[in-house]
Scaffold this active site. Structure first.
Site, PDB file in Angstrom:
ATOM      1  N   HIS A 180      12.191  -8.787  23.136  1.00  0.00           N
ATOM      2  CA  HIS A 180      11.474  -8.424  21.679  1.00  0.00           C
ATOM      3  C   HIS A 180      11.508  -8.904  20.337  1.00  0.00           C
ATOM      4  O   HIS A 180      13.493  -7.779  21.397  1.00  0.00           O
ATOM      5  CB  HIS A 180       9.888  -8.238  21.834  1.00  0.00           C
ATOM      6  N   HIS A 214      22.412   0.160  23.383  1.00  0.00           N
ATOM      7  CA  HIS A 214      21.140   1.169  21.775  1.00  0.00           C
ATOM      8  C   HIS A 214      22.047   2.198  21.643  1.00  0.00           C
ATOM      9  O   HIS A 214      22.016   2.791  21.017  1.00  0.00           O
ATOM     10  CB  HIS A 214      20.039   1.464  23.193  1.00  0.00           C
ATOM     11  N   GLY A 263       8.435   4.930  28.561  1.00  0.00           N
ATOM     12  CA  GLY A 263       8.556   3.770  27.364  1.00  0.00           C
ATOM     13  C   GLY A 263       7.447   2.714  28.418  1.00  0.00           C
ATOM     14  O   GLY A 263       6.060   2.143  27.284  1.00  0.00           O
ATOM     15  N   ARG A 272      -5.463   4.545  10.709  1.00  0.00           N
ATOM     16  CA  ARG A 272      -3.193   5.331  10.956  1.00  0.00           C
ATOM     17  C   ARG A 272      -3.228   5.542   9.033  1.00  0.00           C
ATOM     18  O   ARG A 272      -3.461   5.395   8.167  1.00  0.00           O
ATOM     19  CB  ARG A 272      -3.047   3.391  10.871  1.00  0.00           C
ATOM     20  N   ARG A 316       4.518  11.860   7.523  1.00  0.00           N
ATOM     21  CA  ARG A 316       6.333  11.270   8.190  1.00  0.00           C
ATOM     22  C   ARG A 316       6.677  10.836   7.321  1.00  0.00           C
ATOM     23  O   ARG A 316       6.855   9.953   6.382  1.00  0.00           O
ATOM     24  CB  ARG A 316       5.559  10.140   9.009  1.00  0.00           C
ATOM     25  N   THR A 341       4.108   2.646   2.177  1.00  0.00           N
ATOM     26  CA  THR A 341       3.797   1.670   3.471  1.00  0.00           C
ATOM     27  C   THR A 341       4.920  -0.085   2.708  1.00  0.00           C
ATOM     28  O   THR A 341       4.781   0.392   2.138  1.00  0.00           O
ATOM     29  CB  THR A 341       2.222   2.472   4.225  1.00  0.00           C
TER      30      THR A 341
HETATM   31 FE   LIG Z   1      14.962  -1.378  25.082  1.00  0.00          FE
END
Ligand SMILES: [Fe+2]
Length: 543
Positions: A11, A128, A178, A423, A472, A503
């Site tokens: 994705h 990655h 994950g 949220r 955050r 945001t």
């Molecule tokens: Fe990945």
């Protein structure tokens, strides 16, 4: 060397261009196609390429497809499941491998002139990893990659010395932290491999009372890897239908999974530190977007400094693959200076967009001061400035801004964005003021860590304080982001508050705004009081 990076397999399809070791451009396809996450992460969509993002990266760099020295593709089909006679076995995974093998030809069709023999396959987790150790400020560091899955693994631990990676451990599938987090995301009624951050937000409302179950199922194996035994989620909390209501058991389940993930990160980091003795850890992979776990690791883990690639999800593998291949071809690699690697428009083009839309607009002497003025009067501002961000966080280039002192602004923003009310929204603050208000690792320019809000500040900026007393944060360095820093300074001068709510600029279910048309559509369809489009200010009449 001119190297294009491509992520297309699962994705968040994306492209990146690296010229002579410097990142010139990077962008996600969703920002062009306006299709969130680009495509569904199923084998059937593997052939789809980030065509628009790739074309734009080349155009921006003034590079023609035939000029490319190489293309780095962030998946190696030699490591993937072998396609057998019945492609339908194993959830069509063999089909994915077949599509990836054909990717050079698909790329040639998408980018006429490209030589398909220049495509190099880079293992997913190496891509990655490279997006962290080659993009981070320090070229010698321990490297930890954790995501759902790559070709046949879900994790990589290693050490980069002067930009050369030595792999120390790889965890093979099916064990995956994950995928475990994705499973619980789906179980709680959220969208898998998209809404994991909702589970993280929900966790703050629960108690980790199922932690023993999680500890029994999810264990490190002492060799840098781990096991994840199947977990019967429904025995802990009933399944939630998409969009359904959650209760105490669901929040407790989220808290338990989150807590175990945090413990696992520290355990894996300790093992890695025993092997390397490094002071620096760099991370990537979708799990590294879990800013609560990152903070836990930064605080309780063995490393002095933790740097996380801002596009830690699969989008970042396009950048990692390009950097990795460029380095293999002999280019010295420069660390990435910013996440603002996407599109921008000159003033004349922005003016033309506003004239086409026939909205009244002004050009204040300083858009930063004019924006601070609207914010101080409790207006919500859509802030569109400079190059768009690479990665999922708005970092002051495509942002919605608001006053942090009014608790109701959390509801206003969640309404604009069509988000759940649990949220949180986040604060941005000038770097030199951050330590006065927040406790935690500084600087934090990419919103990848959470900080404790100092108790005296909590009642003063309630809109940005999460239920557990954290926020955050994004720290803004005036040398790197002078316009945003000036806006923050202008706001503090007017209100005495050093932080502004930040945001991402988007409405429900849509990718972040990228171009001026998206910004105008967002402004036209959402109750935003003003739009700061480059140097121009558009005010909603009632405001
Ligand atoms: Fe990945």
């Amino acid at each position: 060397m001119r190297v294009l990076g491509i992520n297309a397999v699962f994705h968040d399809p994306s492209a990146a261009l690296v010229v002579d070791g410097v990142v010139v451009a990077a962008a996600e396809e969703e920002r062009f196609s306006r299709r969130k996450h680009g495509k569904p992460p199923v084998p059937f969509s593997t052939w789809e390429l980030p065509e628009q993002a790739a074309r734009w990266c080349l155009e921006h760099g003034g590079v023609r497809p035939e000029d490319l020295d190489a293309v780095g593709y962030s998946y190696d089909p030699r490591l993937g499941p072998e396609p057998n006679h019945d492609l339908a076995t194993d959830g069509w995974e063999g089909l994915r491998t077949l599509y990836v093998r054909r990717a050079p030809l698909f790329l040639k069709a998408a980018l006429p002139g490209l030589d398909p023999s220049r495509v190099r396959f880079v293992p997913h987790h190496v891509a990655h990893a490279a997006s962290a150790y080659l993009a981070a400020p320090s070229s010698t560091a321990s490297v930890l990659v954790l995501d759902g899955r790559g070709e046949c693994a879900s994790h990589l631990a290693g050490r980069a010395v002067e930009g050369e990676l030595k792999i120390l451990a790889i965890q093979a599938l099916p064990h995956s932290l994950g995928l475990m987090y994705e499973e619980v995301t789906a179980h709680l009624g959220f969208r898998r491999s998209s809404d994991e951050y909702k589970v993280m937000a929900l966790a703050a409302y629960g108690r980790p009372r199922f932690l023993d179950v999680l500890r029994a199922a999810v264990r490190s194996t002492g060799d840098g890897g781990f096991v994840v035994a199947p977990i019967e989620w429904a025995s802990l909390a009933p399944r939630v239908d998409p969009g359904g209501a959650w209760g105490e058991a669901h929040a407790d389940l989220a808290a338990s999974v989150q807590a175990r993930l945090e413990e696992m990160l520290v355990e894996l980091a300790r093992w890695l530190h025993e092997q390397t003795g490094d002071r620096d850890l760099v991370m990537a992979g979708g799990v590294a977007l879990n800013c609560v776990a990152n903070s836990h690791l930064a605080e309780r883990g063995p490393f002095e400094r933790v740097w996380v690639q801002p596009a830690a999800g699969d989008a970042g593998t396009a950048l990692g693959a390009a950097l990795y291949v460029a380095q293999r071809l002999g280019d010295p690699i420069a660390p990435m200076p910013t996440a603002a690697l996407g599109r921008e428009w000159p003033e004349a083009a922005l003016r033309a967009w506003l004239e086409t839309a026939a909205v009244p607009f002004e050009r204040p002497r300083d858009i930063a001061e004019a924006t601070a003025e609207v914010l101080a009067a409790n207006g919500v501002v859509a802030w569109f400035q400079g190059r768009s961000e690479f990665g999922p966080r708005a970092l002051g280039h495509r942002s919605l801004l608001a006053h942090p002192a009014h608790p109701d602004n959390l509801r206003r923003l969640n309404d604009i964005k069509g988000r759940e009310q649990f949220r949180p929204v986040a604060p941005m603050i000038r770097l030199e003021r951050a330590a006065d208000v927040f406790e935690g690792p500084l600087p934090s320019p990419y919103m990848l860590f959470t900080h404790r809000v100092r108790p005296v500040w909590r009642p003063r900026i309630p809109a940005v304080v999460h239920v557990d007393g954290t926020a955050r944060i994004q720290t803004v360095d005036a040398d790197e982001e002078p316009l945003v820093a000036r806006m923050l300074a202008g706001f503090e001068r007017r209100t005495g508050l050093p932080a502004v709510v930040n945001t991402s600029l988007n409405t429900a279910g849509r990718p972040m705004v990228d171009d001026p048309r998206d910004a105008l559509e967002c402004f036209g369809s959402a109750p935003v009081d003003a739009l700061a489009l480059g140097p121009f200010l558009v005010r909603r009449r009632a405001a």
